[in-house]
Scaffold this motif. Structure first.
Motif, short mmCIF file in Angstrom:
data_model
loop_
_atom_site.label_atom_id
_atom_site.label_comp_id
_atom_site.label_asym_id
_atom_site.label_seq_id
_atom_site.Cartn_x
_atom_site.Cartn_y
_atom_site.Cartn_z
N LEU B 320 0.84 -1.20 0.00
CA LEU B 320 0.00 0.00 0.00
C LEU B 320 0.87 1.25 0.00
N ARG B 326 -4.21 -0.57 -4.16
CA ARG B 326 -5.07 0.61 -4.03
C ARG B 326 -5.62 0.75 -2.61
N VAL B 327 -6.11 -0.34 -2.04
CA VAL B 327 -6.58 -0.27 -0.65
C VAL B 327 -6.23 -1.56 0.10
N ASN B 344 -2.57 5.41 7.07
CA ASN B 344 -2.74 5.56 5.62
C ASN B 344 -4.24 5.62 5.30
N ASN B 346 -5.88 4.95 2.81
CA ASN B 346 -6.42 3.84 2.01
C ASN B 346 -6.38 2.50 2.74
N HIS B 347 -6.08 2.56 4.01
CA HIS B 347 -6.08 1.37 4.86
C HIS B 347 -7.38 1.42 5.67
N HIS B 348 -8.36 0.57 5.28
CA HIS B 348 -9.70 0.67 5.85
C HIS B 348 -9.98 -0.43 6.85
#
Lengths: 99, 520
Positions: B320, B326-327, B344, B346-348
């Motif tokens: 990432l 992307r995620v 980050n 994009n780290h969900h």
């Protein structure tokens, strides 16, 4: 082959076994502790008995603590323990009773 | 009755549990059901304080009683202090017949064994158990049944009402005095609270336990104040060094590196390896090494990962950070780098339900292209066992294994052919935990086997010529030729545990272990 004194061969490392033999007067007394006893207990005993028979060991107390050793390792450790216990000083009979 | 993976499920067990035998992966596809909901005790009075002085007080306020079900999450992993802390109080109150519904239990919970033996705990529902609890269950000490569920299966059982939680105890790294829980920060930083979200939604009472009380409001909350009845502050909820370890050192074990290479070869030579592909992998040495090999090829071919998911590690988070994924979707953090990486954008965080619940309207696992898994045993029917040791003792956990294996288009299992003298590839696994229909490729150090149901994968791998293909039977035969064929482990009659399939049917049962004695 006579077991004249107690002797040990092998280690407690994974995939090895530690074999202790002592003089005995009552045939072969076999004691096994193994990490894989449920799956390989009978096989380990069979290999041990065959090896002792080949060496001509009639009376012995033999104890094995097995950590998943293969048959070839078990044979080698039993042979080694018995020759040490016999105080044998000559050339080892490779290809004879030691296989 | 014999189920779809050929396992005998005793009629008596079907009767006691009201469950059906496993009938294949898609048995419940499209079958409508109604969700269960909790009983709620509303808080309208603005003078009401949720802060309590002790676990004991919380248990009393929540009406703790004999026969109740209490729940826990396992985000603190082997550093968890919550389960023992709460059970000690329950034991001191003299309560009996307790069901523990945990997302997982480990060696940290060995102190529960005496409580199993004295009848305080009589039922256990968990992803699995390790250490002394597993041994205790296998020896028949638990009065009731141990039910092993996958992470998705647990969410399913709770949302359908099959598991009714009386009191959920939610260890929360930070919390305010009104119950807003966050998985990040504090002393016991575990990053996420994904496994506990369903407890918050469905338990009758929810008690947040924290060692880091923060000013109100603790936002964005991972579990909201609207779900929490009481808050208890204690000295310590987890041992940080055992929660998230440092990133694993790259392995130098040649056998693992070889399997990692084969695994990467499988991934890059199958049709889903293209820009936007999705991927989950584990924490084992071979998994991490194969992620690194994969990253090199992604760079060469300019292929980016669409999403990565799972219990996350440094190796995945690096993708990432390097702009190669992307995620990342996070249900659990295995190392400190993964916890830190939550910064980050994009780290969900995702819930365990969103991740893997088979009975919601589509979980993330359904969108997986590849998953790389491990297994204690794989048999010639491609069935996997990740819970019961080859000696018959319960020793592991389902985790997300059955969920991701079913969901992914290409489910790869990496396992060394031999573990000491134990052949990992065998004729029949001790216990089926993931059905062969979910498993597509098995990677060993002696070769790679493809499930014959997946001719598409077999063709692709044949065409690339890089992977040493063998049939699964050939792999088993090689294993047996080296170590000898193992004798079938003997069990007692009594069923001590159930391996539940994702959908709640019974995949297999675990019987009481039997002491080994030479019979002659």
């Amino acid at each position: 082959m006579e077991i004249k004194k107690p002797a040990v061969a092998g280690t407690l490392e994974s995939s090895d076994c530690m074999v202790t033999v002592e003089p005995g007067g009552n045939g072969v007394e076999f004691d096994l502790e193994s990490a894989v006893i449920r799956q390989y207990g009978y096989q380990i005993r069979k290999v041990t008995m065959e090896t002792l028979e080949r060496l001509g060991v009639k009376n012995v107390k033999i104890r094995m603590v097995d950590k998943g050793a293969l048959d070839c390792t078990i044979k080698a450790r039993v042979e080694c323990a018995c020759y040490r216990a016999n105080e044998y000083k000559g050339y080892l009979p490779w290809g004879g009773v030691i296989r | 009755m014999i189920n779809a993976v050929g396992r005998e499920i005793p009629d008596e067990i079907l009767k006691i549990t009201g469950k059906e035998p496993f009938q294949g992966n898609f048995y419940k596809e499209g079958k409508i059901f109604t969700k269960a909901g909790p009983s709620i005790r509303p808080v309208m009075d603005n003078r009401h304080s949720k802060l309590l002085k002790s676990i004991r007080e919380a248990l009393e306020k929540c009406g703790a009683h004999d026969g109740m079900t209490v729940s826990f999450h396992h985000h603190f992993r082997e550093g968890d202090l919550i389960v023992n802390m709460v059970m000690k109080e329950i034991h001191a109150m003299g309560l009996k017949d307790i069901t523990i519904c945990a997302s997982s239990l480990g060696k940290a919970h060995d102190p529960l064994v005496p409580m199993i033996e004295d009848g305080t705990i009589t039922n256990i529902e968990s992803s699995g158990v390790r250490g002394k609890i597993g041994e205790s269950i296998s020896k028949g000490k638990l009065k009731g049944l141990a039910i092993m569920r996958s992470h998705g299966g647990r969410v399913r059982a709770i949302t359908t009402g099959e598991s009714k939680i009386d009191i959920a105890f939610i260890g929360s790294p930070t919390c305010d005095d009104y119950g807003n829980c966050r998985g990040i920060g504090g002393k016991a930083d575990c990053g996420v609270l994904s496994y506990a979200i369903v407890d918050g939604n469905h338990a009758n009472y929810c008690v947040a336990i924290t060692d880091c009380l923060v000013p109100y409001p603790n936002l964005p909350a991972h579990i909201s104040q609207t779900k929490i009845d009481y808050v208890v502050v204690v000295d310590e909820i987890g041992i940080p060094s055992k929660i998230a370890t440092g990133a694993a050192k790259p392995t130098t074990d040649q056998r693992k590196l070889l399997m990692a290479q084969y695994c990467t070869d499988v991934v890059v030579n199958t049709p889903w390896f293209k820009d936007g592909f999705s991927y989950q992998t584990g924490v084992g040495g071979a998994s991490i090494a194969s992620t690194q090999y994969l990253a090199e090829i992604m760079r060469e071919r300019n292929i980016k990962m669409g999403f990565g998911v799972g219990g996350l590690t440094k190796a995945m988070c690096k993708l990432l950070d390097d702009g190669m994924a992307r995620v990342m979707l996070d249900v659990q953090d295995f190392d400190l780098d993964a916890v830190a990486n939550l910064r980050n954008v994009n780290h969900h965080r995702i819930t365990a339900g969103a991740y893997a619940n088979p009975l919601n309207k589509g979980a993330f696992v359904n969108k997986l292209d590849y998953v790389v898994l491990a297994s204690l045993e794989v048999d010639v029917h491609f069935n996997c066992n990740v819970v019961v040791g080859s000696d018959g003792m319960i020793t592991g956990a389902q985790g997300g294994h059955p969920d991701t294996a079913q969901g992914a288009k290409c489910a790869i299992v990496i396992c060394p052919l031999l573990q000491g003298r134990i052949p990992a590839i065998c004729t029949d696994v001790t216990t089926v935990t993931t059905p062969g229909e979910s498993i597509d490729v098995v990677v060993t150090d002696y070769g790679v086997a493809v499930n014959p149901a997946r001719q598409d994968i077999l063709e692709a791998l044949k065409a690339c010529g890089k992977v040493p293909l063998k049939t699964i039977e050939e792999l088993r035969d090689i294993a047996y030729s080296i170590v000898g064929e193992p004798r079938k482990v003997e069990f007692g009659e009594r069923v001590v545990g159930i391996i539940e399939a994702r959908d709640g049917t019974i995949m297999d049962v675990v019987r009481e272990a039997k002491e080994f004695k030479f019979e002659d």
